[in-house]
Design an enzyme around this catalytic site. Structure first.
Site, PDB file in Angstrom:
ATOM      1  CB  SER A   1      -0.877   0.022   1.259  1.00 24.29           C
ATOM      2  OG  SER A   1      -0.078   0.305   2.412  1.00 24.29           O
ATOM      3  CG  ASP A   2       1.429   5.857  -1.317  1.00 32.49           C
ATOM      4  OD1 ASP A   2       2.420   5.977  -0.576  1.00 32.49           O
ATOM      5  OD2 ASP A   2       1.222   6.612  -2.287  1.00 32.49           O
ATOM      6  CB  CYS A   3       3.184   5.769   3.486  1.00 33.70           C
ATOM      7  SG  CYS A   3       4.619   4.924   2.798  1.00 33.70           S
TER       8      CYS A   3
END
Length: 733
Positions: free
Chosen positions: A270-272
């Site tokens: 996932s993106d952060c």
């Protein structure tokens, strides 16, 4: 306790002790490098407790000493050099790499980056530094389409064209990952899957709905190429929602598209903070626990953040199974095994790369070449360029003439070898030259002192070289663009007002002396009211640590400019559709009907190229036939050059939403003055298909124009100085 009880306890311990020892034994056969990687990963993960497995699914993965698993932080960056991790060579920003139209060069650049990464990793490991940015899993490259020039992070991308994006992206990934059959040099990661190109300020909330045609014609191709052709090891999902679901919870994107349709065999992160965002601003999941279960089910192996710590509770509630956790963790360890993290270092070829490669002379020289090839000459009135190194009184001015920040762009490393424009020019001109420098204007603010003598110097000089533009402080990721009031995006394409004012002051004072405008930016800059007053214009992007030398090399004729625009330069935002609309109608050179300021693929050299003798293997092609094209390219000027030969296909009957024109091939040709070469292209049947409104690649019968030249097709390109292209008609039967 009486004696009998003690004897009984001892007897019980003697009976069960063999089983206790057996339970504590670890099967270290996962260290056997002769076993297949998936088998090794399964053996290792099968011995982990539930808590241990979950601890491996966040970007800051914990150590498991009993299994000899070291702690590891998955978050590292290498967009145009090893970033945020100390000394490293800084190459041109992504958009500059795209402007080279040179995949072989980009692979060499990425290989240099991964060499430095391996050396730095070995040193970090030896000193016990396992921190963020010190690993081998790089969350690069960014292959989101540069669909709108207002996007502040467009600088990270390579192009508005999915074909060019794919070629440059594949080359970059291959350079990062290396070509060893058993090990990865580093692990690249394609981001942000799949539609993530602004608005930056609303990326945690907005939803993207696009047609099947746009999805498959425009947004999927680069990611698909990186997965299928480059075998990229990682993919990062985007923040935004797609078709009503957060990207990190989309089974359509991760499970169906990546895993099933494209046979992706790497890890997905996932993106952060994106998984928590699914239950936050997006409001899709009820709780962070629910968001974790949805992301795991969709196929997310790694959580950049800490939301996956909810997985144990999700398991207890029956939202997921431990079998699914096992599957996701095994995939993560396959990547770590491919990087050689559980093998003897003498068996891992890349572990032998030493510290001497870090910011080496070879890499510094490569950074200079990449910057040279990225520079685009937009205008050269009366061949004012190149300048003579013996020029008597040159004047260098502008807010970025002496700026290191302008060289770096976003997601940068640090270097001891930064060369500003002033420094590069100083080193290029004769020692007898009376070089003058004044900044003249601040980057983003009005000059508080109205008495500014700097414009007057232009009248006293033989030439004025004015360096203007932006930096990542103004355009970039919202959290980093400290000078932006728009989350890193640009409300328009103009230069900051104080820079425009300063340019006009120079125009007013310079009299008949030439003005060379050098523009540093991560994307198109509108030059309305400025362009007509400039004798020459150079677009240099964010050129990396050797930017000053590269610009001087071009200005003074050491090399001819050879970069081409990887994105259309509109006249202004009035030529653009709404920023938040993801439909491709009216966007990019493929669908735009208005004449921009500078077209895609455009860029001048110091010579003149002529195209002739266009030959096709056939003018009538059936479904399974390949189109073979050859053309003669001749340098008829007086300067040795590199020319980017470009092939486009334009349907004569444009209907059903298909592009007006599409680039299908490009090739760099090195041409000495007076030299002629034959350049060939081979277009396979699949690339001759079009994407219909159902998102299917189909063989569409009809007539198509083949155009070969040195810019995208159109009268504007030729009017601005591009060569007259060669054309032919083919019929798809």
């Amino acid at each position: 306790m009486n004696i009998l009880s003690i004897k009984n306890l001892i007897l019980i311990l003697l009976i069960i002790s063999p089983f206790l020892v057996k339970a504590q034994e670890v099967d270290f056969s996962f260290q056997n490098k002769e076993l297949p990687i998936d088998v090794r990963a399964k053996i290792l993960v099968s011995q982990m407790t539930l808590d241990e497995k979950i601890s491996q699914m966040v970007h800051a993965s914990a150590a498991i000493p009993r299994l000899k698993v070291a702690d590891y932080n998955w978050w590292s960056e290498a967009l145009h050099g090893v970033a945020r991790n100390g000394k490293a060579t800084i190459f041109p920003q992504g958009i500059g790499l795209g402007a080279t139209f040179d995949p072989e060069l980009i692979k060499e650049v990425a290989s240099a980056i991964s060499d430095e990464a391996r050396a730095k990793y070995s040193i970090s490991q030896a000193m016990g530094n396992h921190s963020k940015f010190a690993g081998l899993t790089f969350w690069s490259p960014t292959v989101n389409l540069y669909r709108d020039p207002r996007y502040g992070r467009g600088q990270e991308s390579y192009s508005e064209d999915p074909f060019l994006m794919s070629k440059i992206g594949v080359a970059f990934v291959k350079g990062l990952q290396g070509d060893d059959p058993n090990y990865l040099k580093t692990a690249a990661c394609a981001k942000h899957f799949v539609m993530h190109s602004g608005p930056e300020h609303g990326k945690l909330e907005f939803n993207v709905e696009v047609s099947k045609q746009d999805l498959n014609e425009t947004y999927f191709p680069a990611f698909k190429a990186l997965v299928e052709d480059a075998k990229v090891e990682g993919v990062m999902t985007a923040y935004n929602m797609v078709f009503g679901k957060p990207s990190c919870t989309s089974e359509f994107l991760v499970k169906e598209t990546l895993r099933e349709n494209w046979n992706f065999d790497g890890y997905v992160t996932s993106d952060c903070g994106a998984i928590s965002g699914a239950a936050g601003k997006q409001g899709y999941a009820k709780t962070a626990l629910d968001a974790s279960a949805l992301a795991l089910t969709a196929g997310i192996n790694l959580n950049c953040g800490g939301t996956y710590k909810n997985l144990k509770k999700a398991l207890e509630k029956g939202l997921i199974t431990e079998e699914l956790i096992n599957k996701r963790v095994i995939q993560l360890f396959k990547t770590r095994f491919r990087l050689g993290m559980f093998d003897k270092q003498e068996d891992v070829p890349f572990s032998k790369i030493g510290p001497e490669v870090i910011h080496s002379e070879k890499h510094i020289a490569l950074s200079r070449v990449a910057a040279q090839k990225s520079i685009v000459l937009l205008k050269n009135k009366n061949n004012v360029l190149p300048l003579s190194p013996e020029i008597k009184i040159p004047y260098v001015t502008g807010p970025f003439a002496n700026s290191n920040d302008m060289l770096m762009g976003s997601y940068y490393g640090v270097s001891t070898g930064m060369v500003t424009i002033v420094e590069g020019i100083t080193d290029a001109v004769s020692l007898g030259t009376s070089l003058n420098y004044r900044s003249g204007a601040l980057p983003f603010q009005l000059n508080p002192n109205p008495k500014n003598w700097a414009p007057n110097v232009a009248a006293e000089s033989d030439v004025t070289i004015c360096v203007v533009g932006t930096t990542a402080d103004l355009e970039g990721e919202g959290v980093d663009a400290i000078a932006s009031a728009h989350g890193g995006d640009k409300p328009n394409l103009k230069l900051p007002e104080n820079q425009i004012k300063y340019i006009h002051q120079i125009i007013e004072k310079k009299k008949d002396k030439p003005l060379i405008l050098v523009i540093a930016s991560g994307g198109p800059v509108s030059l309305e009211g400025i362009e007509e007053h400039c004798d020459a214009i150079l677009q240099i992007w964010y050129p990396g640590e050797q930017g000053g030398n590269a610009v001087a090399d071009v200005l003074f004729g050491k090399v001819s400019p050879s970069g081409k625009l990887p994105i259309t330069f509109p006249k202004n935002v009035d030529q653009l559709p709404s920023y938040d609309a993801y439909s491709m109608k009216g966007r990019t050179y493929k669908y735009m009907t208005k004449d921009p300021m500078f077209p895609f693929g455009y860029g001048l050299t110091y010579s003149k190229t002529e195209f002739s003798n266009l030959v096709l293997n056939s003018t009538k092609l059936k479904k399974k036939e390949t189109l073979e094209v050859t053309v003669d390219v001749e340098n008829v000027g007086n300067f040795d050059i590199e020319e980017v030969v470009q092939l486009y296909i334009c349907p004569e009957n444009v209907s059903g939403g298909i592009p007006l024109k599409s680039m299908k091939g490009f090739s760099r040709a090195s041409l000495k003055k007076g030299e002629k070469k034959s350049v060939s292209f081979s277009i396979n049947p699949e690339d001759l298909k079009v994407v219909n409104e159902e998102g299917e690649r189909v063989w569409r019968k009809g007539n198509y124009k083949i155009v070969v030249g040195n810019a995208s097709p159109g009268d504007l390109s030729v009017k601005l100085g591009a060569s007259v292209p060669q054309t032919a008609i083919i019929q798809l039967k």
